[in-house]
Design a protein around this motif. Sequence first.
Motif, PDB file in Angstrom:
ATOM      1  N   GLY A   1      -5.835   5.609   2.129  1.00  0.00           N
ATOM      2  CA  GLY A   1      -6.912   4.798   2.678  1.00  0.00           C
ATOM      3  C   GLY A   1      -6.509   3.344   2.809  1.00  0.00           C
TER       4      GLY A   1
ATOM      5  N   ALA B   1      -4.800   9.378  -2.509  1.00  0.00           N
ATOM      6  CA  ALA B   1      -5.919   9.235  -1.573  1.00  0.00           C
ATOM      7  C   ALA B   1      -6.304   7.770  -1.418  1.00  0.00           C
ATOM      8  CB  ALA B   1      -7.119  10.046  -2.062  1.00  0.00           C
ATOM      9  N   PHE B   2      -6.353   7.061  -2.534  1.00  0.00           N
ATOM     10  CA  PHE B   2      -6.634   5.623  -2.479  1.00  0.00           C
ATOM     11  C   PHE B   2      -5.556   4.908  -1.660  1.00  0.00           C
ATOM     12  CE2 PHE B   2      -6.211   1.285  -3.970  1.00  0.00           C
ATOM     13  CZ  PHE B   2      -7.514   0.843  -4.078  1.00  0.00           C
TER      14      PHE B   2
ATOM     15  N   THR C   1     -13.210   7.255  -2.718  1.00  0.00           N
ATOM     16  CA  THR C   1     -12.052   6.489  -3.180  1.00  0.00           C
ATOM     17  C   THR C   1     -11.147   6.112  -2.007  1.00  0.00           C
ATOM     18  OG1 THR C   1     -12.050   7.425  -5.415  1.00  0.00           O
ATOM     19  CG2 THR C   1      -9.962   6.575  -4.591  1.00  0.00           C
ATOM     20  N   ALA C   2     -10.903   7.073  -1.111  1.00  0.00           N
ATOM     21  CA  ALA C   2     -10.073   6.793   0.066  1.00  0.00           C
ATOM     22  C   ALA C   2     -10.735   5.754   0.963  1.00  0.00           C
ATOM     23  CB  ALA C   2      -9.816   8.080   0.844  1.00  0.00           C
ATOM     24  N   VAL C   3     -12.038   5.870   1.160  1.00  0.00           N
ATOM     25  CA  VAL C   3     -12.769   4.910   1.991  1.00  0.00           C
ATOM     26  C   VAL C   3     -12.701   3.514   1.384  1.00  0.00           C
ATOM     27  CG1 VAL C   3     -15.042   4.235   2.844  1.00  0.00           C
ATOM     28  CG2 VAL C   3     -14.305   6.618   3.005  1.00  0.00           C
ATOM     29  N   GLN C   4     -12.909   3.427   0.076  1.00  0.00           N
ATOM     30  CA  GLN C   4     -12.875   2.123  -0.582  1.00  0.00           C
ATOM     31  C   GLN C   4     -11.470   1.537  -0.590  1.00  0.00           C
ATOM     32  OE1 GLN C   4     -16.128   1.456  -0.266  1.00  0.00           O
ATOM     33  NE2 GLN C   4     -15.848   0.193  -2.084  1.00  0.00           N
TER      34      GLN C   4
ATOM     35  N   VAL D   1     -13.171  11.386  -1.511  1.00  0.00           N
ATOM     36  CA  VAL D   1     -13.507  10.824  -0.199  1.00  0.00           C
ATOM     37  C   VAL D   1     -13.860   9.350  -0.302  1.00  0.00           C
ATOM     38  CG1 VAL D   1     -15.167  10.916   1.714  1.00  0.00           C
ATOM     39  CG2 VAL D   1     -14.239  13.039   0.756  1.00  0.00           C
TER      40      VAL D   1
ATOM     41  N   GLY E   1      -9.386   1.898   1.862  1.00  0.00           N
ATOM     42  CA  GLY E   1      -9.247   1.340   3.207  1.00  0.00           C
ATOM     43  C   GLY E   1     -10.005   0.043   3.381  1.00  0.00           C
TER      44      GLY E   1
ATOM     45  N   LEU F   1      -4.176   2.811   5.796  1.00  0.00           N
ATOM     46  CA  LEU F   1      -4.899   2.835   7.066  1.00  0.00           C
ATOM     47  C   LEU F   1      -5.720   1.562   7.251  1.00  0.00           C
ATOM     48  CD1 LEU F   1      -6.113   6.559   7.099  1.00  0.00           C
ATOM     49  CD2 LEU F   1      -4.251   5.548   8.436  1.00  0.00           C
ATOM     50  N   GLY F   2      -6.326   1.084   6.166  1.00  0.00           N
ATOM     51  CA  GLY F   2      -7.104  -0.146   6.255  1.00  0.00           C
ATOM     52  C   GLY F   2      -6.260  -1.338   6.635  1.00  0.00           C
TER      53      GLY F   2
ATOM     54  N   THR G   1       0.824  -1.208   0.000  1.00  0.00           N
ATOM     55  CA  THR G   1       0.000   0.000   0.000  1.00  0.00           C
ATOM     56  C   THR G   1       0.860   1.261   0.000  1.00  0.00           C
ATOM     57  OG1 THR G   1      -0.200  -0.012   2.416  1.00  0.00           O
ATOM     58  CG2 THR G   1      -1.880  -1.169   1.189  1.00  0.00           C
TER      59      THR G   1
END
Length: 381
Positions: free
Chosen positions: A248, A244-245, A296-299, A294, A301, A251-252, A137
């Motif tokens: 995330g 951003a991806f 994209t970052a969540v996905q 936003v 993670g 962090l995930g 990552t």
Amino acid sequence: MPLFVYVLGLAVFAQGTSEFMASGLVPGIAGELSVPVGAAAALTSAYAVGMIVGAPAMAVLSARWPRRRALAGFLTAFVVVHVIGAVTTSFPLLFGTRVVAAIVNAGFLAVAMPVAVTLAPQGKQTRATAVLMAGITLSCVAGVPAGAVLGDLAGWRSAFWAVAALCLPALVLVFRSAPAGAAEPHEVSIRREALELKAPPVRQAMLLGALVNGATFATFAFLAVIATDVAHLPAGAVSGLLAAFGVGAFLGVTVAGRTGDGELRRGLVLGLCALPVGWAVLAMLGTRPIALFVVTAVQGGLSFGCGSALVARVMHVATGAPTLSGSFATVALNAGAFLGPVLAGFVTESTGDYRYAIWISAAITLLALPLVVRRARVRHR
């Protein structure tokens, strides 16, 4: 966590940078070597195929090697083929170096995963796996954008030289610190370990890993054109969206490594159930720049967090395959990484709408839900 696990993470970071950087170097390679853009883009697919083929083959080949020799040998070969790739003027030879690099990368991972799990303190095996996944990552966050910038400033060959140089500190530390021992010949039975593939929990964990990674890369492969052609962002925003991806994803993986234990627990189940919803939201809101960044970052993670947990699960349930379990996980993830973009490419070519790549991701993760629900019900009976 033992320091050597982080050494392995450094090597995985360098290899992950190599795996993903080719997508940003396609125009330069195509122009200098006088090949079509499509041919240059095939370098990424070649790497994925090499990973799929190389993981089991190299795990079997190195099963009785001392761990230090196996890790150092694979990493040395990785450096050598990048040097060859950096100096060649032949596209077929460059293509060949990508396949070989993927095969030895797969071999390194197939050995490194069991070694990291073995070295980890009791109860922290999933965290050891997450350290290796974090290397991948971080390559998305820092390595790939840096490779693209370096390619723009100094030519695509400089990115190959940079990957080779990045591997050298890890190679020195592997020679100095890697476990030297290997299993005794009578302790390793490839046939017996391969039979673990018949176990339903192993097959289920591998299938889930392939589906999650297939969905991840079905969209990831098209993020740049989604940003420019769908959301109408300037080309300069693409690196920010990829970062951003990657943030995330990092962090995930970190959260999964600290909370997971290889079991199919509530957190993993909820994450897998949230994935198709998140992809659907991204498909519907992808035309809005802020929402695009936003979600994209969540996905990133959710995808990499679930993927990391599923790698740990494969190794957790494949208890009878201590040598091959790492290759099982590698094959599953890379099968998804290859097939997801191929399916998304076919659909987007047919429809002319790149948002369909995201809907493909949603559909793929929906296929995982019956497996998750069925397994969760079995656990709670």
